[in-house]
Design an enzyme around this catalytic site. Structure first.
Site, mmCIF file in Angstrom:
data_model
loop_
_atom_site.group_PDB
_atom_site.id
_atom_site.type_symbol
_atom_site.label_atom_id
_atom_site.label_comp_id
_atom_site.label_asym_id
_atom_site.label_seq_id
_atom_site.Cartn_x
_atom_site.Cartn_y
_atom_site.Cartn_z
ATOM 1 N N LYS A 42 0.991 -1.186 0.084
ATOM 2 C CA LYS A 42 0.208 0.180 -0.072
ATOM 3 C C LYS A 42 1.003 1.209 0.055
ATOM 4 C CE LYS A 42 -0.577 0.239 5.086
ATOM 5 N NZ LYS A 42 -1.431 0.171 6.181
ATOM 6 N N ARG A 139 -10.726 0.875 14.517
ATOM 7 C CA ARG A 139 -10.844 1.565 13.250
ATOM 8 C C ARG A 139 -11.959 1.234 12.538
ATOM 9 N NH1 ARG A 139 -4.572 1.225 10.787
ATOM 10 N NH2 ARG A 139 -5.101 -1.112 10.613
ATOM 11 N N HIS A 169 -6.433 -6.814 13.046
ATOM 12 C CA HIS A 169 -5.165 -6.130 13.089
ATOM 13 C C HIS A 169 -4.753 -5.923 14.520
ATOM 14 C CE1 HIS A 169 -1.732 -3.761 11.224
ATOM 15 N NE2 HIS A 169 -2.077 -2.974 11.990
ATOM 16 N N ARG A 222 0.419 -10.852 7.106
ATOM 17 C CA ARG A 222 0.834 -9.648 6.377
ATOM 18 C C ARG A 222 2.000 -8.899 6.681
ATOM 19 N NH1 ARG A 222 -4.271 -9.261 8.689
ATOM 20 N NH2 ARG A 222 -3.228 -7.508 9.971
ATOM 21 N N TYR A 268 16.231 31.349 4.519
ATOM 22 C CA TYR A 268 15.131 32.195 5.082
ATOM 23 C C TYR A 268 15.497 32.427 6.558
ATOM 24 C CZ TYR A 268 12.837 31.269 0.385
ATOM 25 O OH TYR A 268 12.612 31.386 -0.629
ATOM 26 N N CYS A 314 14.751 25.072 2.406
ATOM 27 C CA CYS A 314 14.161 25.328 1.329
ATOM 28 C C CYS A 314 12.810 24.612 0.733
ATOM 29 C CB CYS A 314 14.745 26.305 0.551
ATOM 30 S SG CYS A 314 15.872 27.282 1.033
ATOM 31 N N MET A 315 12.114 25.173 -0.195
ATOM 32 C CA MET A 315 11.199 24.159 -0.704
ATOM 33 C C MET A 315 12.048 23.270 -1.976
ATOM 34 S SD MET A 315 8.038 25.085 -3.278
ATOM 35 C CE MET A 315 6.874 25.663 -2.081
ATOM 36 N N ASP A 316 12.952 23.608 -2.381
ATOM 37 C CA ASP A 316 13.677 22.846 -3.513
ATOM 38 C C ASP A 316 15.021 22.542 -3.101
ATOM 39 O OD1 ASP A 316 11.314 23.133 -5.093
ATOM 40 O OD2 ASP A 316 11.733 25.250 -5.172
#
Length: 392
Positions: A42, A139, A169, A222, A268, A314-316
């Site tokens: 998953k 759940r 589970h 599992r 920043y 930073c973002m990138d």
């Protein structure tokens, strides 16, 4: 293969399929003969890539696959994977026809769901079902024997349904105090005893229970996190029956180096100030890639030595303090091994105050995955460039 023709930025993850194969083989050898293993793939195989992970797990002896949602199962079928696939989470009853058409097993935990689902199936279709029991996870799931027996009867009375399995589970299998696990196990055993007849698959063990609680195995397990070489919890590390090999590593390269004078600042908020003349390197990875701002101060490996991330992520891009000038193009390892040192998922999880499960999942799909087999790159998954976002 020439991986540089598959992506155009010097940041990538490597997925070592040989280590994945070995983890699965060791797990298979650890459980008794005749106990089937469902490989949990998953969430894009916990960020590792669903198709290559699934194919490798099946080649290593997994009987089938488990996913969270129907979309994930359909993705595997579209990749021509024929093995049994179980959807562990809820599926809308209006969507069951495609599951039956593609031979995907679904989870049921409500009687009213069956009534609606039956009306969606075409004549001659059969839908394989696993009943989910809530024995203490809280759940989804059937909570008592009477409800379970009603659902079983509805399934048996409808020719369009086939009761293939039943499962639960455990909430605390990765903890060494087994009191709550034993309560859940006893409750599940009572529910099993109430069935008119046992289905083909009976499963309760996740990775943690599979590795350390043989009394919970029934006839199917599992396995998710352990397959990827990660320990279900730090508490479990001393009791692992065999070593696990971390499958996922994360790398980048220096794209720029510069010398700062004492007092100059970085990134920043100007939160980092050079205390003396020092060299700073920039790498093209940031929080949009899942390398979060909280990782400021985290070490990375360059030429086998540790150096810290300085200034805000930073973002990138991110910046690291270097021992001196290093050529742009020098490899930087953020997760994984260089020479004799290693940065583990557990180390990154500790820095982020979370669990190791979360780390590969949050490394975004814009980071290409390079699949390694027999020491060679065999395939690159790049979600940004792949037609239709298939990744292949």
């Amino acid at each position: 293969m020439d991986t540089q023709t598959q992506f155009f930025r010097d940041t990538w993850a490597e997925i070592n399929l040989d280590d994945l194969y070995e983890n699965v083989k060791n797990i298979k050898q650890h459980i008794p003969d005749g106990v089937k293993m469902l490989a949990v793939v998953k969430a894009n195989a916990y960020g590792h890539g669903d198709v290559q992970t699934a194919l490798t797990a099946l080649a290593a002896g997994a009987h089938g696959l488990a996913v969270a949602f129907l979309d994930e199962a359909i993705s595997l079928r579209r990749a021509s994977i024929k093995a049994p696939i179980l959807v562990l989470g809820a599926t809308r009853p209006k969507d069951v026809e495609i599951a039956a058409e593609l031979d995907i097993s679904l989870t049921v935990f409500r009687e009213d769901w069956l009534v609606v689902a039956e009306k969606q199936l075409s004549e001659g279709q059969t839908l394989n079902l696993h009943i989910k029991c809530d024995t203490g996870m809280g759940r989804i799931g059937v909570r008592d024997e009477d409800e379970l027996k009603r659902i079983e009867k509805v399934i048996h009375d409808r020719p369009s349904f086939h009761l293939e399995g039943i499962f639960t589970h455990y909430a605390t299998a990765d903890e060494l105090d087994d009191e709550y696990l034993e309560e859940q196990l006893k409750r599940f055993e009572r529910m099993l005893a109430s069935l008119a007849s046992p289905p083909e698959y009976i499963h309760s063990s996740n990775s943690a229970a599979t590795l350390r609680k043989p009394g919970t195995l029934f006839n199917t397990v599992r396995v998710g996190i352990a397959m990827y070489g990660l320990t279900p919890s730090l508490e479990m590390k001393p009791v692992l029956p065999f070593p696990l090999k971390q499958v996922f590593s994360l790398h980048s390269r220096l794209i720029h180096t510069k010398e700062l004078s004492a007092g100059e600042k970085v990134s920043y908020g100007a939160t980092y100030k050079a205390e003396k003349d020092e060299w700073i390197g920039t790498i093209p990875i940031g929080y949009a890639d899942g390398w979060l701002r909280k990782l400021q101060g985290q070490d990375v490996l360059v030429n086998g030595k540790r150096f810290p991330i300085v200034g805000r992520v930073c973002m990138d891009q991110s910046m690291i303090r270097l021992p001196g000038f290093l050529e742009p193009g020098t490899q930087v390892t953020l997760i994984g091994k260089q020479d004799e040192d290693v940065i583990t998922m557990d180390e990154i999880a500790g820095k982020l105050d979370t669990i190791n499960y979360e780390i590969p999942c949050i490394i975004s799909t814009r980071v290409p995955r390079i699949y390694i087999r027999d020491g060679e790159a065999i395939e690159v998954s790049n979600k940004l460039l792949s037609p239709g976002g298939s990744g292949f």
